[in-house]
Design a protein around this motif. Structure first.
Motif, PDB file in Angstrom:
ATOM      1  N   ALA A  12     -36.880 110.765  11.292  1.00 18.21           N
ATOM      2  CA  ALA A  12     -38.047 111.648  11.133  1.00 18.21           C
ATOM      3  C   ALA A  12     -38.834 111.294   9.877  1.00 18.21           C
ATOM      4  O   ALA A  12     -40.073 111.307   9.879  1.00 18.21           O
ATOM      5  CB  ALA A  12     -37.588 113.106  11.081  1.00 18.21           C
ATOM      6  N   ARG A  13     -38.119 110.951   8.802  1.00 25.29           N
ATOM      7  CA  ARG A  13     -38.807 110.525   7.568  1.00 25.29           C
ATOM      8  C   ARG A  13     -39.611 109.255   7.824  1.00 25.29           C
ATOM      9  O   ARG A  13     -40.727 109.104   7.331  1.00 25.29           O
ATOM     10  CB  ARG A  13     -37.794 110.290   6.442  1.00 25.29           C
ATOM     11  N   SER A  14     -39.029 108.337   8.611  1.00 27.23           N
ATOM     12  CA  SER A  14     -39.742 107.100   8.926  1.00 27.23           C
ATOM     13  C   SER A  14     -41.015 107.378   9.722  1.00 27.23           C
ATOM     14  O   SER A  14     -42.047 106.734   9.517  1.00 27.23           O
ATOM     15  CB  SER A  14     -38.831 106.154   9.711  1.00 27.23           C
ATOM     16  N   VAL A  15     -40.943 108.356  10.638  1.00 27.32           N
ATOM     17  CA  VAL A  15     -42.129 108.736  11.417  1.00 27.32           C
ATOM     18  C   VAL A  15     -43.180 109.336  10.485  1.00 27.32           C
ATOM     19  O   VAL A  15     -44.372 108.994  10.549  1.00 27.32           O
ATOM     20  CB  VAL A  15     -41.753 109.725  12.538  1.00 27.32           C
ATOM     21  N   ASP A  16     -42.738 110.230   9.585  1.00 31.99           N
ATOM     22  CA  ASP A  16     -43.670 110.870   8.651  1.00 31.99           C
ATOM     23  C   ASP A  16     -44.384 109.848   7.765  1.00 31.99           C
ATOM     24  O   ASP A  16     -45.549 110.042   7.397  1.00 31.99           O
ATOM     25  CB  ASP A  16     -42.926 111.871   7.763  1.00 31.99           C
ATOM     26  N   LYS A  17     -43.681 108.753   7.427  1.00 32.80           N
ATOM     27  CA  LYS A  17     -44.262 107.733   6.547  1.00 32.80           C
ATOM     28  C   LYS A  17     -45.016 106.654   7.322  1.00 32.80           C
ATOM     29  O   LYS A  17     -45.483 105.679   6.725  1.00 32.80           O
ATOM     30  CB  LYS A  17     -43.155 107.101   5.700  1.00 32.80           C
ATOM     31  N   GLY A  18     -45.086 106.819   8.634  1.00 34.46           N
ATOM     32  CA  GLY A  18     -45.834 105.872   9.445  1.00 34.46           C
ATOM     33  C   GLY A  18     -45.114 104.571   9.719  1.00 34.46           C
ATOM     34  O   GLY A  18     -45.716 103.594  10.186  1.00 34.46           O
ATOM     35  N   ARG A  19     -43.800 104.509   9.454  1.00 35.69           N
ATOM     36  CA  ARG A  19     -43.040 103.273   9.680  1.00 35.69           C
ATOM     37  C   ARG A  19     -42.491 103.187  11.098  1.00 35.69           C
ATOM     38  O   ARG A  19     -42.009 102.136  11.512  1.00 35.69           O
ATOM     39  CB  ARG A  19     -41.863 103.202   8.694  1.00 35.69           C
ATOM     40  N   LEU A  20     -42.528 104.303  11.806  1.00 30.62           N
ATOM     41  CA  LEU A  20     -41.909 104.370  13.132  1.00 30.62           C
ATOM     42  C   LEU A  20     -42.736 105.340  13.973  1.00 30.62           C
ATOM     43  O   LEU A  20     -43.229 106.349  13.467  1.00 30.62           O
ATOM     44  CB  LEU A  20     -40.467 104.892  12.982  1.00 30.62           C
ATOM     45  N   THR A  21     -42.873 105.036  15.248  1.00 33.88           N
ATOM     46  CA  THR A  21     -43.571 105.971  16.133  1.00 33.88           C
ATOM     47  C   THR A  21     -42.593 107.037  16.621  1.00 33.88           C
ATOM     48  O   THR A  21     -41.368 106.839  16.609  1.00 33.88           O
ATOM     49  CB  THR A  21     -44.151 105.240  17.353  1.00 33.88           C
ATOM     50  N   ALA A  22     -43.132 108.147  17.070  1.00 33.38           N
ATOM     51  CA  ALA A  22     -42.280 109.210  17.617  1.00 33.38           C
ATOM     52  C   ALA A  22     -41.525 108.716  18.845  1.00 33.38           C
ATOM     53  O   ALA A  22     -40.363 109.066  19.067  1.00 33.38           O
ATOM     54  CB  ALA A  22     -43.124 110.435  17.958  1.00 33.38           C
ATOM     55  N   GLU A  23     -42.178 107.852  19.638  1.00 31.89           N
ATOM     56  CA  GLU A  23     -41.520 107.318  20.841  1.00 31.89           C
ATOM     57  C   GLU A  23     -40.340 106.433  20.460  1.00 31.89           C
ATOM     58  O   GLU A  23     -39.260 106.517  21.084  1.00 31.89           O
ATOM     59  CB  GLU A  23     -42.526 106.499  21.676  1.00 31.89           C
ATOM     60  N   ALA A  24     -40.521 105.594  19.428  1.00 32.90           N
ATOM     61  CA  ALA A  24     -39.423 104.724  18.983  1.00 32.90           C
ATOM     62  C   ALA A  24     -38.276 105.552  18.416  1.00 32.90           C
ATOM     63  O   ALA A  24     -37.101 105.230  18.618  1.00 32.90           O
ATOM     64  CB  ALA A  24     -39.934 103.732  17.951  1.00 32.90           C
TER      65      ALA A  24
END
Length: 596
Positions: A362-374
């Motif tokens: 979730a932190r990675s998604v918040d920082k734009g490093r990962l998509t929600a789908e991934a």
């Protein structure tokens, strides 16, 4: 009485002398550059012209400031040009004879109130001062290379140095925008005293053919966040210079860890002194170049791991453990597309570990490093399990449980019974013998070390540890899987500390000894290694983060393995651990921390 330092002579216009002259001229000092070589003087002027031109281009200087700085720098070939200098900084070659010759000559040239500074990074300032007619005015002023960029300056006093001289050069260093650290006289001072012991150990590791030069350097860059690997740094410093520094350190300490590794003598005697010669540990495009070119020792694609395709197929991975390292490794494999079984001692611990992975993603998604789908796809690949029985069909089983040999041996005995024939069994131990885990199974050829670094999702290094029993295709599997999860594998033999800990922890232990001996403060040592060595953290910051108990355990393992008195844990570290001061996790280690 204040000593004015408006006119300063720099004796020796090599790379360091030219850098110091640039700093002084830009800061408004009249600078007298002295070198017996007219070519060196011309090169220094050209270097100053080029660097100040870059300063104008980058907005750090105006054209007028550049012109006045260049006008302040004059070059001469005779020491008598220093007659009016209030401070003379010598940066001639690192030799007692050369430095003493300069300092003795200056006694008859400069005024009795002038300060004489030696730029030595290892020789005894006291010995140099004692040979002078006015030893009270001689001190050490050690800049770091490149001098315009590096913030640290070590100000070194002998027992003879006057406080006024120390105060004057310390004030000058601050005016130059540097961070001065005041020290007593001992070989290597702080930064090089710690750095060169580490570099020497790396050279010895390479000489013993324990690991390749590329793997040693990659391990320390990726595992410790260092700007350069130790062998590349030795080439930059100069192999001959390193040998001289280590000789001086060993003469004072009699510590075997400071005795220059024979390969340093062999290389320097052969003229293979590093970048300046075009060849040292590596081969360079030309003398003075920093561009490495392939040579006979450069690994080929096929030598890198009996390259791709020679390992066993891996589609599913079992990770044993529920702590930070286990959940981090499970996240790494699942992100890379592997089906992962995360097994803990009970279902609740396994579910909690998956919850930590969800938080990390979730932190990675918040920082734009990962998509929600991934993120969702990664979590869907991880199945929590309350026992190792869930590993029955995995292709690779990775244990990440407590760093206790008996615990690991019991786990491997269980994996031997549960995992299918042909499955690869890996331990993430950082210091325990991998072969002892392997011998707990009936298939030691299937066991390999895969030492991930914490935090596993962020750190790029994996030490692949091969025992004398590990099969070729198992070793290849570990390397291929490491690359598949976007990590950099380095090969290690099965000995204590592998590459990173074997080089890192003696350095940390020596830092503790410096404090224990009251040579320097925690803050000065941490500042010296960050500002002078480019380390991301000082040794005491790092010890408190790692945990003093963990550090002590690793140092004890290294001492037991190599039987070297220099590797014995510092008593101060043992005392702090005995007192329960384990670092950040307990709120107190070498420093105190606010309780959460």
């Amino acid at each position: 009485m204040d000593i004015p330092l408006s006119t300063i002579a720099v004796v020796g216009l090599g790379t360091m002398g030219t850098g110091i002259a640039e700093i002084l001229a830009v800061a408004g000092r009249e600078v007298i550059g002295i070198d017996i070589s007219d070519a060196a003087s011309r090169q220094a002027v050209a270097a100053l012209e080029a660097s100040t031109a870059r300063g104008v281009e980058r907005g750090r200087l105006t054209e007028e400031e550049r012109r006045t700085a260049l006008a302040r720098f004059r070059t001469f070939s005779d020491l008598h040009a220093a007659a009016d200098a209030e401070l003379v900084i010598e940066v001639v070659p690192e030799s007692y004879e050369a430095k003493q010759r300069v300092l003795r000559a200056l006694d008859g040239i400069v005024s009795p109130t002038a300060v004489l500074a030696t730029g030595t990074n290892a020789l005894s300032v006291t010995r140099l001062a004692a040979d002078s007619a006015h030893p009270e005015r001689v001190l050490g002023l050690h800049f770091f290379n490149p001098a315009p960029a590096m913030k640290l300056v070590e100000v070194v006093s002998s027992v003879l140095t006057s406080p006024q001289a120390v105060a004057a050069v310390t004030a000058l260093a601050r005016e130059l925008g540097k961070e001065p650290v005041a020290l007593g006289d001992r070989p290597g001072f702080v930064a090089d005293g710690l750095l060169f012991g580490y570099l020497n150990q790396a050279a010895a590791m390479y000489e013993a053919k324990y690991a390749s030069r590329e793997d040693i350097d990659a391990a320390m860059r990726l595992g410790c966040g260092l700007p350069m690997g130790p062998l590349a740094l030795l080439d930059l410093i100069g192999v001959d210079t390193a040998r001289t520094v280590l000789d001086a350190m060993h003469a004072a300490s009699h510590d075997r860890l400071h005795a220059p590794a024979p390969v340093l003598r062999q290389l320097s005697d052969a003229g293979l002194t590093g970048r300046k010669a075009g060849r040292g540990f590596y081969t360079y495009e030309a003398p003075g170049s920093g561009t490495v070119v392939p040579d006979a020792l450069t690994p080929t694609i096929t030598a890198e791991g009996a390259a791709a395709g020679s390992g066993r197929p891996v589609r599913s991975v079992g990770v044993a453990g529920s702590g930070t390292m286990a959940s981090g490794i499970a996240e790494v494999f699942a992100k890379a597309g592997y089906d992962v079984v995360l097994a803990a001692r009970n279902p609740e611990k396994a579910v909690a570990a998956v919850g930590r992975i969800a938080t990390s993603l979730a932190r990675s998604v918040d920082k734009g490093r990962l998509t929600a789908e991934a993120r969702d796809a990664t979590l869907a690949r991880i199945a929590p399990a309350g026992s190792l029985d869930a590993f029955a069909e995995v292709d690779l089983a990775v244990e990440a449980v407590a760093e206790d040999l008996e615990v690991k041996r019991q786990l491997f005995a269980a994996l031997d019974k549960i995992c299918r024939p042909g499955a690869v069994l890996a331990t993430t131990t950082s210091s325990l013998p991998v072969v002892a885990c392997a011998r707990a199974t009936s298939r030691p050829q299937d066991v390999v070390g895969m030492h991930f670094f914490n935090p596993a999702p962020a750190m790029k290094l994996v030490e692949v540890v091969r025992t004398v029993l590990t099969a070729d295709d198992v070793h290849a599997t570990a390397r291929e899987v490491s690359r598949a999860v976007r990590k950099h594998p380095v090969d290690c033999g099965d000995r204590a500390g592998f590459i990173v800990n074997a080089l890192l922890f003696p350095y940390l232990n020596n830092a503790v000894k410096m404090v224990q001996e009251h040579y320097a403060t925690l803050d000065d040592i941490d500042a010296a290694m960050k500002l002078g060595g480019g380390y991301p953290m000082g040794p005491f910051e790092l010890l408190d983060v790692v945990g003093l108990d963990v550090s002590l355990a690793i140092e004890r393992v290294l001492h037991r393995e190599f039987h070297d008195p220099g590797l014995a844990p510092a008593p101060l570290l043992e005392h702090l651990v005995a007192a329960g001061c384990l670092g950040r996790k307990t709120g107190r280690g070498f420093r105190e921390y606010a309780r959460r």
